[in-house]
Design a protein around this motif. Structure first.
Motif, PDB file in Angstrom:
ATOM      1  N   LYS A 151       0.837  -1.202   0.000  1.00  0.00           N
ATOM      2  CA  LYS A 151       0.000   0.000   0.000  1.00  0.00           C
ATOM      3  C   LYS A 151       0.874   1.255   0.000  1.00  0.00           C
ATOM      4  N   HIS A 152       1.921   1.204   0.812  1.00  0.00           N
ATOM      5  CA  HIS A 152       2.786   2.370   0.937  1.00  0.00           C
ATOM      6  C   HIS A 152       3.528   2.616  -0.372  1.00  0.00           C
ATOM      7  N   LYS A 202       2.499   1.984  -3.432  1.00  0.00           N
ATOM      8  CA  LYS A 202       1.563   2.602  -4.380  1.00  0.00           C
ATOM      9  C   LYS A 202       1.360   4.073  -4.054  1.00  0.00           C
ATOM     10  N   LYS A 203       1.235   4.391  -2.786  1.00  0.00           N
ATOM     11  CA  LYS A 203       1.028   5.779  -2.374  1.00  0.00           C
ATOM     12  C   LYS A 203       2.252   6.631  -2.715  1.00  0.00           C
ATOM     13  N   ALA A 262      -2.832  11.532   1.358  1.00  0.00           N
ATOM     14  CA  ALA A 262      -2.038  10.298   1.386  1.00  0.00           C
ATOM     15  C   ALA A 262      -1.161  10.243   2.630  1.00  0.00           C
ATOM     16  N   GLU A 265      -3.398   9.639   5.681  1.00  0.00           N
ATOM     17  CA  GLU A 265      -3.864   8.247   5.683  1.00  0.00           C
ATOM     18  C   GLU A 265      -2.740   7.293   6.057  1.00  0.00           C
ATOM     19  N   ALA A 266      -1.557   7.495   5.467  1.00  0.00           N
ATOM     20  CA  ALA A 266      -0.418   6.620   5.751  1.00  0.00           C
ATOM     21  C   ALA A 266       0.013   6.747   7.208  1.00  0.00           C
TER      22      ALA A 266
END
Length: 167
Positions: A2-3, A5-6, A46, A49-50
């Motif tokens: 996920k990280h 992609k962000k 982002a 959220e992260a």
């Protein structure tokens, strides 16, 4: 994953912003401003959220978890042995009855786990001896709970404990 992609999305947004601002044409100016706003908003979202996800994940993993069982002797007899140990363990550990847990008396047993995931995976055996009879309950989960020990007669055809404080 996920990280990754962000981070990739953030890098692409920054590259787009640099490319658009390097152009310098007046027709592109509104787009640059809109892109800058969108990039700033996306970056902030982002990052927030992260950070929230990482903080929650770290808190879940890092905080020690604690289970507490208040064991009440309602057998009508002295409990001479009392153990709470992990299912599958050959070592019963400490005898929580000590010199004997008189009828009507109680003892508090605490167990710790390094993380919430470890706590979820823990299941204990509660074993006790009263009136010369050994009784076991093999599915005590990691939790805070009152447990009343029952006599052999009261446990016939049922579990040897009750998840309730005596009345």
């Amino acid at each position: 994953m996920k990280h990754t992609k962000k981070i990739a999305a953030l890098l692409l947004a920054v590259a787009l912003m640099i490319t658009v601002t390097a152009c310098g044409e007046k027709a592109v100016e509104p787009t640059t401003e809109a892109t800058t706003e969108a990039t700033t908003e996306a970056t902030t979202e982002a990052t927030t959220e992260a950070t929230t996800e990482a903080t929650t994940e770290a808190a879940t993993e890092a905080e020690p978890q604690k289970a507490e069982y208040t064991i009440y002797n309602t057998t009508g007899d002295t409990v001479t042995e009392l153990y709470l140990y992990l299912v599958g363990s050959e070592d019963k550990g400490e005898n929580f009855a000590g010199e004997g847990l008189e009828d009507g008396a109680s003892v508090v047993i605490t167990k710790e786990a390094a993380s919430e995931d470890e706590a979820k995976a823990m299941t204990f055996v509660l074993e006790f001896v009263s009136g010369g009879q050994t009784q076991k309950y093999e599915t005590v989960h990691f939790e805070v709970a009152p447990i009343s020990l029952k006599s052999v007669d009261a446990a016939s055809g049922a579990t040897p404990i009750a998840f309730a404080k005596p009345e």
